[in-house]
Design an enzyme around this catalytic site. Structure first.
Site, mmCIF file in Angstrom:
data_model
loop_
_atom_site.group_PDB
_atom_site.id
_atom_site.type_symbol
_atom_site.label_atom_id
_atom_site.label_comp_id
_atom_site.label_asym_id
_atom_site.label_seq_id
_atom_site.Cartn_x
_atom_site.Cartn_y
_atom_site.Cartn_z
ATOM 1 N N ARG A 152 0.847 -1.193 0.000
ATOM 2 C CA ARG A 152 0.000 0.000 0.000
ATOM 3 C C ARG A 152 0.887 1.249 0.000
ATOM 4 O O ARG A 152 2.038 1.211 0.454
ATOM 5 C CB ARG A 152 -0.900 0.016 1.231
ATOM 6 C CG ARG A 152 -1.835 -1.180 1.362
ATOM 7 C CD ARG A 152 -2.635 -1.092 2.658
ATOM 8 N NE ARG A 152 -3.579 -2.192 2.796
ATOM 9 C CZ ARG A 152 -3.328 -3.329 3.450
ATOM 10 N NH1 ARG A 152 -2.135 -3.515 4.005
ATOM 11 N NH2 ARG A 152 -4.244 -4.277 3.538
ATOM 12 N N HIS A 184 -3.750 -8.918 3.689
ATOM 13 C CA HIS A 184 -5.202 -8.915 3.906
ATOM 14 C C HIS A 184 -5.537 -9.729 5.153
ATOM 15 O O HIS A 184 -5.035 -10.843 5.312
ATOM 16 C CB HIS A 184 -5.932 -9.515 2.708
ATOM 17 C CG HIS A 184 -5.931 -8.640 1.497
ATOM 18 N ND1 HIS A 184 -6.060 -9.128 0.205
ATOM 19 C CD2 HIS A 184 -5.826 -7.294 1.369
ATOM 20 C CE1 HIS A 184 -6.028 -8.123 -0.655
ATOM 21 N NE2 HIS A 184 -5.881 -7.001 0.028
ATOM 22 N N HIS A 217 -2.738 2.811 -5.596
ATOM 23 C CA HIS A 217 -3.562 1.651 -5.257
ATOM 24 C C HIS A 217 -3.789 0.763 -6.477
ATOM 25 O O HIS A 217 -3.885 -0.467 -6.360
ATOM 26 C CB HIS A 217 -4.901 2.097 -4.671
ATOM 27 C CG HIS A 217 -5.598 1.005 -3.910
ATOM 28 N ND1 HIS A 217 -5.077 0.455 -2.756
ATOM 29 C CD2 HIS A 217 -6.758 0.342 -4.151
ATOM 30 C CE1 HIS A 217 -5.893 -0.498 -2.313
ATOM 31 N NE2 HIS A 217 -6.916 -0.581 -3.143
ATOM 32 N N LYS A 230 -2.176 -2.228 7.862
ATOM 33 C CA LYS A 230 -3.331 -1.674 8.565
ATOM 34 C C LYS A 230 -3.393 -2.227 9.980
ATOM 35 O O LYS A 230 -3.084 -3.394 10.225
ATOM 36 C CB LYS A 230 -4.618 -2.026 7.818
ATOM 37 C CG LYS A 230 -4.810 -1.239 6.523
ATOM 38 C CD LYS A 230 -6.170 -1.539 5.919
ATOM 39 C CE LYS A 230 -6.437 -0.670 4.697
ATOM 40 N NZ LYS A 230 -7.771 -0.925 4.114
ATOM 41 N N ARG A 272 -0.949 -1.465 -6.864
ATOM 42 C CA ARG A 272 -1.126 -2.616 -5.954
ATOM 43 C C ARG A 272 -2.015 -3.667 -6.621
ATOM 44 O O ARG A 272 -1.718 -4.864 -6.586
ATOM 45 C CB ARG A 272 -1.722 -2.128 -4.643
ATOM 46 C CG ARG A 272 -2.096 -3.225 -3.629
ATOM 47 C CD ARG A 272 -2.465 -2.538 -2.317
ATOM 48 N NE ARG A 272 -3.233 -3.382 -1.412
ATOM 49 C CZ ARG A 272 -2.709 -4.232 -0.533
ATOM 50 N NH1 ARG A 272 -1.394 -4.387 -0.479
ATOM 51 N NH2 ARG A 272 -3.462 -4.932 0.286
ATOM 52 N N TYR A 297 -9.308 -10.894 -6.763
ATOM 53 C CA TYR A 297 -8.389 -11.088 -7.883
ATOM 54 C C TYR A 297 -8.674 -12.371 -8.656
ATOM 55 O O TYR A 297 -8.095 -12.599 -9.706
ATOM 56 C CB TYR A 297 -6.939 -11.068 -7.385
ATOM 57 C CG TYR A 297 -6.595 -9.746 -6.765
ATOM 58 C CD1 TYR A 297 -6.420 -8.608 -7.553
ATOM 59 C CD2 TYR A 297 -6.511 -9.601 -5.387
ATOM 60 C CE1 TYR A 297 -6.152 -7.382 -6.981
ATOM 61 C CE2 TYR A 297 -6.243 -8.370 -4.806
ATOM 62 C CZ TYR A 297 -6.069 -7.262 -5.606
ATOM 63 O OH TYR A 297 -5.816 -6.045 -5.046
#
Length: 314
Positions: A166, A284, A258, A188, A261, A293
């Site tokens: 990110r 994730h 993004h 995150k 990414r 994806y």
């Protein structure tokens, strides 16, 4: 702008206990300030057009106790009709309200009822990630040579395209984030993960370090330093991506960090990466997020079916 103590306490809780980033905290603060201003406007019959002028420093927890689920629906209607918020933006506000009221009741016991518990989240249509194909990505990389600080920008873009990190993660990288062929990434919620640096990344980093601008700030030494000697901001990285894209042979519409990414993740998946490995690389928390994806598989299946010789039989 002064905030009510219960709101200040909640924002502190977000960063110190739940590990939310400063950016996420600001988003929560924006949503809740808007919400409290709206509630006060409804109570005092103030024109919503003047919402930005309303002082909420005197809002008390007693005012929150008097609210009902219908008031939350009214706020969501205001966001949709008068502010033009799309489903994704309204969904974020619902998530903010749910977290806020859950905190007030469950953590602080300041209210007796969590009225946001049954607040529905707007349905968001599934969107496929926008990405560059391999040829477009190659053209993008070639265009980096035209940048003034090409070795630095090349290194940043190579990390984007190889590691799928990110933009916030790239900005927070430090010199000591690199350990031989591994890179420690803070994702995150301050979750730490390690990703492998392939030959392309190692070469790009070595070339960049020969020309790296000395850091003029305090604290940890950032890996990427601007020409002014400061750590990069997300917005600056976005501008660099836009500049490079504008010089590419076939610029991709509205290319962002993004989308780089997305490009990295999509190309890795097409190259044979399994979904669990991709989840670990991208950081994730849920494999469901990574599964966006797998749309590539659908496209490939469609292509195979269209190529079936029997498709041409009338």
């Amino acid at each position: 702008m002064p905030l009510p103590k219960f709101l200040r306490d909640f924002l502190i809780y977000l960063t110190t206990i739940t590990g939310k980033s400063p950016r996420t905290r600001k988003e929560y603060e924006y949503d809740l300030v808007l919400f409290l201003r709206f509630i006060k406007a409804m109570e005092q019959d103030i024109d919503p057009a003047n919402l930005h002028t309303i002082d909420i420093s005197d809002v008390t927890i007693d005012s929150i106790k008097e609210l009902a689920l219908e008031d939350l629906y009214l706020f969501m209607e205001y966001c949709e009709i008068q502010r033009g918020n799309l489903a994704a933006s309204r969904a974020r506000k619902v998530a903010t309200l749910k977290a806020f009221f859950k905190y007030l009741k469950g953590k602080r016991r300041l209210i007796d009822e969590n009225i946001a518990e049954h607040l529905e989240t707007p349905k968001i249509g599934k969107r496929h990630p926008v990405y560059m194909n391999f040829e477009e990505a190659q053209q993008f990389v070639v265009a980096i040579d035209q940048q003034h600080y090409s070795s630095r920008d090349y290194c940043m873009m190579i990390l984007f395209l190889n590691l799928g990190i990110r933009v916030s993660e790239l900005c927070s990288l430090n010199l000591d984030s690199i350990h031989d062929r591994k890179l420690t990434v803070i994702g995150k919620g301050n979750k730490e993960r390690q990703v492998y640096l392939n030959d392309s990344c190692i070469t790009a980093i070595e070339q960049y370090m020969l020309e790296r601008t000395p850091y003029k700030g305090d604290g940890s030494q950032p890996l990427f330093v601007s020409q002014k000697g400061s750590r990069f901001a997300r917005q600056t990285i976005a501008r660099i991506v836009k500049q490079i894209n504008g010089k590419a042979e076939n610029p991709k519409d509205k290319l962002t960090p993004h989308k780089l990414r997305h490009t990295s993740a999509t190309l890795m998946y097409k190259a044979g990466a399994d979904i669990r490995s991709l989840q670990a690389i991208l950081g994730h928390s849920s494999v469901a997020t990574t599964q966006i994806y797998t749309h590539i598989e659908d496209e490939q299946i469609q292509k195979v079916l269209k190529s079936n010789p029997f498709n041409n039989i009338k």
